[in-house]
Design an enzyme around this catalytic site. Sequence first.
Site, PDB file in Angstrom:
ATOM      1  N   LYS A  53      -5.612   5.524  16.861  1.00 21.03           N
ATOM      2  CA  LYS A  53      -5.213   4.293  16.156  1.00 21.03           C
ATOM      3  C   LYS A  53      -6.113   4.003  14.965  1.00 21.03           C
ATOM      4  O   LYS A  53      -5.635   3.711  13.878  1.00 21.03           O
ATOM      5  CB  LYS A  53      -5.275   3.076  17.100  1.00 21.03           C
ATOM      6  CG  LYS A  53      -4.358   3.141  18.288  1.00 21.03           C
ATOM      7  CD  LYS A  53      -4.427   1.850  19.094  1.00 21.03           C
ATOM      8  CE  LYS A  53      -5.802   1.586  19.708  1.00 21.03           C
ATOM      9  NZ  LYS A  53      -6.165   2.544  20.773  1.00 21.03           N
ATOM     10  N   ARG A  81      -3.920  -7.053  22.856  1.00 19.09           N
ATOM     11  CA  ARG A  81      -4.109  -6.094  23.933  1.00 19.09           C
ATOM     12  C   ARG A  81      -3.443  -6.555  25.226  1.00 19.09           C
ATOM     13  O   ARG A  81      -3.528  -5.867  26.235  1.00 19.09           O
ATOM     14  CB  ARG A  81      -5.612  -5.960  24.196  1.00 19.09           C
ATOM     15  CG  ARG A  81      -6.178  -4.569  23.952  1.00 19.09           C
ATOM     16  CD  ARG A  81      -7.672  -4.678  24.141  1.00 19.09           C
ATOM     17  NE  ARG A  81      -8.339  -3.428  24.304  1.00 19.09           N
ATOM     18  CZ  ARG A  81      -8.796  -2.674  23.302  1.00 19.09           C
ATOM     19  NH1 ARG A  81      -8.592  -3.029  22.064  1.00 19.09           N
ATOM     20  NH2 ARG A  81      -9.446  -1.568  23.571  1.00 19.09           N
ATOM     21  N   ARG A 139     -15.676  12.351  21.388  1.00 17.54           N
ATOM     22  CA  ARG A 139     -16.209  11.214  20.652  1.00 17.54           C
ATOM     23  C   ARG A 139     -17.488  10.696  21.313  1.00 17.54           C
ATOM     24  O   ARG A 139     -18.436  10.294  20.628  1.00 17.54           O
ATOM     25  CB  ARG A 139     -15.153  10.097  20.605  1.00 17.54           C
ATOM     26  CG  ARG A 139     -15.567   8.915  19.754  1.00 17.54           C
ATOM     27  CD  ARG A 139     -14.466   7.890  19.645  1.00 17.54           C
ATOM     28  NE  ARG A 139     -14.334   7.107  20.860  1.00 17.54           N
ATOM     29  CZ  ARG A 139     -13.388   6.182  21.057  1.00 17.54           C
ATOM     30  NH1 ARG A 139     -12.475   5.977  20.134  1.00 17.54           N
ATOM     31  NH2 ARG A 139     -13.338   5.497  22.170  1.00 17.54           N
ATOM     32  N   ARG A 198     -21.168   5.903  21.996  1.00 17.88           N
ATOM     33  CA  ARG A 198     -20.772   4.520  22.270  1.00 17.88           C
ATOM     34  C   ARG A 198     -21.084   4.164  23.714  1.00 17.88           C
ATOM     35  O   ARG A 198     -20.888   4.957  24.618  1.00 17.88           O
ATOM     36  CB  ARG A 198     -19.268   4.362  22.018  1.00 17.88           C
ATOM     37  CG  ARG A 198     -18.980   3.589  20.759  1.00 17.88           C
ATOM     38  CD  ARG A 198     -17.521   3.630  20.434  1.00 17.88           C
ATOM     39  NE  ARG A 198     -16.685   2.963  21.431  1.00 17.88           N
ATOM     40  CZ  ARG A 198     -15.394   2.708  21.250  1.00 17.88           C
ATOM     41  NH1 ARG A 198     -14.809   3.073  20.124  1.00 17.88           N
ATOM     42  NH2 ARG A 198     -14.693   2.103  22.182  1.00 17.88           N
ATOM     43  N   ARG A 245     -11.163   1.471  30.911  1.00 18.40           N
ATOM     44  CA  ARG A 245     -10.405   1.118  29.708  1.00 18.40           C
ATOM     45  C   ARG A 245      -8.987   1.671  29.773  1.00 18.40           C
ATOM     46  O   ARG A 245      -8.032   0.998  29.387  1.00 18.40           O
ATOM     47  CB  ARG A 245     -11.135   1.618  28.453  1.00 18.40           C
ATOM     48  CG  ARG A 245     -12.237   0.658  28.020  1.00 18.40           C
ATOM     49  CD  ARG A 245     -13.401   1.366  27.356  1.00 18.40           C
ATOM     50  NE  ARG A 245     -13.015   2.075  26.166  1.00 18.40           N
ATOM     51  CZ  ARG A 245     -13.563   3.246  25.782  1.00 18.40           C
ATOM     52  NH1 ARG A 245     -14.497   3.830  26.512  1.00 18.40           N
ATOM     53  NH2 ARG A 245     -13.158   3.810  24.678  1.00 18.40           N
TER      54      ARG A 245
HETATM   55  P1  ADP Z   1     -10.985   1.552  22.823  1.00 21.20           P
HETATM   56  O1  ADP Z   1      -9.581   1.336  22.353  1.00 21.20           O
HETATM   57  O2  ADP Z   1     -11.441   2.970  22.737  1.00 21.20           O
HETATM   58  O3  ADP Z   1     -11.244   0.983  24.170  1.00 21.20           O
HETATM   59  P2  ADP Z   1     -11.930  -0.527  20.971  1.00 21.20           P
HETATM   60  O4  ADP Z   1     -12.926  -0.272  19.896  1.00 21.20           O
HETATM   61  O5  ADP Z   1     -10.555  -0.874  20.559  1.00 21.20           O
HETATM   62  O6  ADP Z   1     -11.980   0.824  21.813  1.00 21.20           O
HETATM   63  O7  ADP Z   1     -12.441  -1.656  21.964  1.00 21.20           O
HETATM   64  C1  ADP Z   1     -13.704  -1.590  22.576  1.00 21.20           C
HETATM   65  C2  ADP Z   1     -13.880  -2.754  23.549  1.00 21.20           C
HETATM   66  O8  ADP Z   1     -13.854  -3.987  22.804  1.00 21.20           O
HETATM   67  C3  ADP Z   1     -12.782  -2.935  24.583  1.00 21.20           C
HETATM   68  O9  ADP Z   1     -12.963  -2.108  25.721  1.00 21.20           O
HETATM   69  C4  ADP Z   1     -12.926  -4.429  24.919  1.00 21.20           C
HETATM   70  O10 ADP Z   1     -14.038  -4.665  25.745  1.00 21.20           O
HETATM   71  C5  ADP Z   1     -13.235  -5.021  23.554  1.00 21.20           C
HETATM   72  N1  ADP Z   1     -11.999  -5.439  22.857  1.00 21.20           N
HETATM   73  C6  ADP Z   1     -11.485  -4.911  21.707  1.00 21.20           C
HETATM   74  N2  ADP Z   1     -10.352  -5.520  21.362  1.00 21.20           N
HETATM   75  C7  ADP Z   1     -10.116  -6.466  22.321  1.00 21.20           C
HETATM   76  C8  ADP Z   1      -9.075  -7.406  22.551  1.00 21.20           C
HETATM   77  N3  ADP Z   1      -8.016  -7.518  21.731  1.00 21.20           N
HETATM   78  N4  ADP Z   1      -9.178  -8.214  23.643  1.00 21.20           N
HETATM   79  C9  ADP Z   1     -10.208  -8.121  24.476  1.00 21.20           C
HETATM   80  N5  ADP Z   1     -11.210  -7.245  24.342  1.00 21.20           N
HETATM   81  C10 ADP Z   1     -11.176  -6.415  23.267  1.00 21.20           C
END
Ligand code: ADP
Length: 192
Positions: free
Chosen positions: A15, A90, A127, A133, A144
């Site tokens: 994404k 999400r 990654r 990370r 996740r």
């Molecule tokens: P990934 O899709 O690989 O899990 P992201 O960078 O999108 O990585 O998100 C990392 C973390 O940030 C998520 O696991 C969550 O804890 C938090 N996060 C990101 N976007 C949201 C959201 N829309 N609502 C709640 N938590 C979020």
Amino acid sequence: MGRRILFLGPQGSGKGTQAGLLSKLLGVPHISTGEMLRQAVADGTDLGRQAEAIMAAGDLVPDDLVVAMVAERLSADDARCGYLLDGFPRNEAQARALDDAMSGDALDTVVLLEAPEDELMGRMLKRAAEQGRKDDTPEAIARRLAVYGEETAPLADYYPTVGVPVERVDAVGAIPDVFSRVAQALAGAAGG
Ligand code: ADP
């Protein structure tokens, strides 16, 4: 082509990469809630302090915090002509809150990036080795992906019920090839 686009897809589906490329092409901002939250953690803000442990475990940060963060970002000047959302909404509560914040007119199209689970896992482990990370441990990755399946994947069924088309794109292949598919899907989407 409408320029308010949500990139949906599991962890590792690309994404962020695809939204970044499209952002350059369309000249609208790429808004990644994961990046914004990681920045808040790095800056040690109130939000960052509240989010840090939750993110490390692979759980969702509370909706009210994320919704407020995104609503503020979308009110900035550069988002007036469109935006590419990555990682938000999400779950359905966030989707409804987004629509409320944008007076019922938040999105033109959803791009759903699809890839088989072994491909996703391989990309994430790569990654993890490259970026270190905190949430790329095997436990947090599994968490996740589980949260994605339970809360986020259902958005692909939700959006058509509120009139937003979902374009499914095969996310397996070289980055430029996937990007061509994304561009093609959007060119064919409602609004032409
Ligand atoms: P990934 O899709 O690989 O899990 P992201 O960078 O999108 O990585 O998100 C990392 C973390 O940030 C998520 O696991 C969550 O804890 C938090 N996060 C990101 N976007 C949201 C959201 N829309 N609502 C709640 N938590 C979020």
